[in-house]
Design a protein around this motif. Sequence first.
Motif, PDB file in Angstrom:
ATOM      1  N   HIS A   1       0.767   3.773 -10.202  1.00 16.30           N
ATOM      2  CA  HIS A   1       1.377   2.684 -10.860  1.00 16.30           C
ATOM      3  C   HIS A   1       2.778   2.367 -10.155  1.00 16.30           C
ATOM      4  CE1 HIS A   1      -2.039   3.148 -13.594  1.00 16.30           C
ATOM      5  NE2 HIS A   1      -1.902   1.897 -13.924  1.00 16.30           N
ATOM      6  N   ALA A   2       3.301   3.562  -9.521  1.00 15.93           N
ATOM      7  CA  ALA A   2       4.547   3.125  -8.872  1.00 15.93           C
ATOM      8  C   ALA A   2       4.732   1.811  -7.823  1.00 15.93           C
ATOM      9  CB  ALA A   2       4.931   4.621  -7.870  1.00 15.93           C
ATOM     10  N   ALA A   3       5.871   1.370  -7.786  1.00 20.91           N
ATOM     11  CA  ALA A   3       5.873  -0.003  -7.238  1.00 20.91           C
ATOM     12  C   ALA A   3       6.030   0.423  -5.742  1.00 20.91           C
ATOM     13  CB  ALA A   3       7.276  -0.495  -7.603  1.00 20.91           C
ATOM     14  N   GLU A   4       6.489   1.526  -5.099  1.00 16.71           N
ATOM     15  CA  GLU A   4       6.522   1.980  -3.946  1.00 16.71           C
ATOM     16  C   GLU A   4       5.732   3.611  -3.841  1.00 16.71           C
ATOM     17  OE1 GLU A   4      10.365   3.631  -2.756  1.00 16.71           O
ATOM     18  OE2 GLU A   4      11.160   3.106  -4.624  1.00 16.71           O
ATOM     19  N   LEU A   5       5.430   3.826  -2.515  1.00 14.54           N
ATOM     20  CA  LEU A   5       4.684   5.124  -2.142  1.00 14.54           C
ATOM     21  C   LEU A   5       5.682   6.354  -2.515  1.00 14.54           C
ATOM     22  CD1 LEU A   5       2.106   6.043  -1.127  1.00 14.54           C
ATOM     23  CD2 LEU A   5       3.103   6.092   1.119  1.00 14.54           C
ATOM     24  N   LEU A   6       5.227   7.143  -3.211  1.00 16.23           N
ATOM     25  CA  LEU A   6       5.846   8.333  -3.644  1.00 16.23           C
ATOM     26  C   LEU A   6       5.455   9.369  -2.704  1.00 16.23           C
ATOM     27  CD1 LEU A   6       5.644   8.790  -7.513  1.00 16.23           C
ATOM     28  CD2 LEU A   6       7.175   7.352  -6.298  1.00 16.23           C
TER      29      LEU A   6
END
Length: 374
Positions: free
Chosen positions: A218-223
């Motif tokens: 659910h992160a807005a950017e790739l972790l």
Amino acid sequence: MTFQSLLVCKDEQATDVLTSVLAGFGLGVQCCGYPDALCRLTEQQFDAVIVDYDDPHSAALILQSAHHASAGNKTITVGDKSKVRHVFGAGANFVLYKPVSQEQAEASLRAATALIKRERRRSFRVPVQLPVKLQVENGNEMEGILLDLSEDGLDVLAAQPLCPSAVINAHFTLPDQNTDIDVRGEVAWANPNGESGVRYVDLAENIRQVLRTWVGAHAAELLPEDPEPVSECRLSDLSLGGCYVETESPFPERSGIVLCLKAAGMEVQAEGLVRVMHPEFGMGIEFASGTEAQREHVGNFIGFLTSRPGTVPQLLITPRALAAGEDSDYSSNRESEISEDLLLDLLNRADSLSQEQFLQELRRQRSSEEVTSS
């Protein structure tokens, strides 16, 4: 997800080597002098700040500014061995000795970059709006709203203000899942309106994995991926309370790490806290008190190694946090264990000893044990 570093160094040879090595580890590099560095730290956020300690006063100002600009900055200094105590006293997390070679820089910065990626991942929070049930230990249950969630903590808006350092239990259900989550945590900060930040305590590994997967999805950017374990290390000393590991890539003091020990089919995992770090040489690690079963596993592993002289265990070390949770799980509350464990006692006296004095005492303990067991 990009990582940025600030390199403050007038040594051209060291600058060329460090720029190459940092780029190889996936970090962008900005190079500048001392005055410009102070301005950039107020304007930009960096994952790592590398400072040449040739000018101690200016370097100390950079380290101080980096610390105040962002608690997430990892500070690395380049200097002489004779200055190492001043360097750590100024706030550095890592030290590289001059002259800096490619091989030396890669070995020393491997641990630093692993922590950078781990810290960025664990600090990333996903905004949510979820009902949560909260209960302060020995208190009544209250309703609340979960505001955001990460691998290592959460923010909540409680029906009543919480007290900093209070231990609470939280129960909630993750969105789009039927997974009920029960966590225990410590209030890291609290506002009068009931909004508080909570850091997990004694989080079960299966729950940690569920949260890690959910946050990543659910992160807005790739972790960033979790860092690979540091394997270029050798276990030189081991007791029920801790160990000493020889490695060119030691983690800074107070880092939280996870050790995995393997030998002839046996495997032991233990959480630990770096009590002493000797740059480019090794680190002393104190084990968390854990459960009685965990201590028994470590004891069995020690017995196995003792019964098979010459067996060299495989050791993997994975960083968990730059600054581990405070000492409730460590020896400040384990005085009886310290008195019975010479290595644990030495780890807790390390602040008063130079590297040479510490290693001399470590060798003396080792020789004494060999005589006793012969």
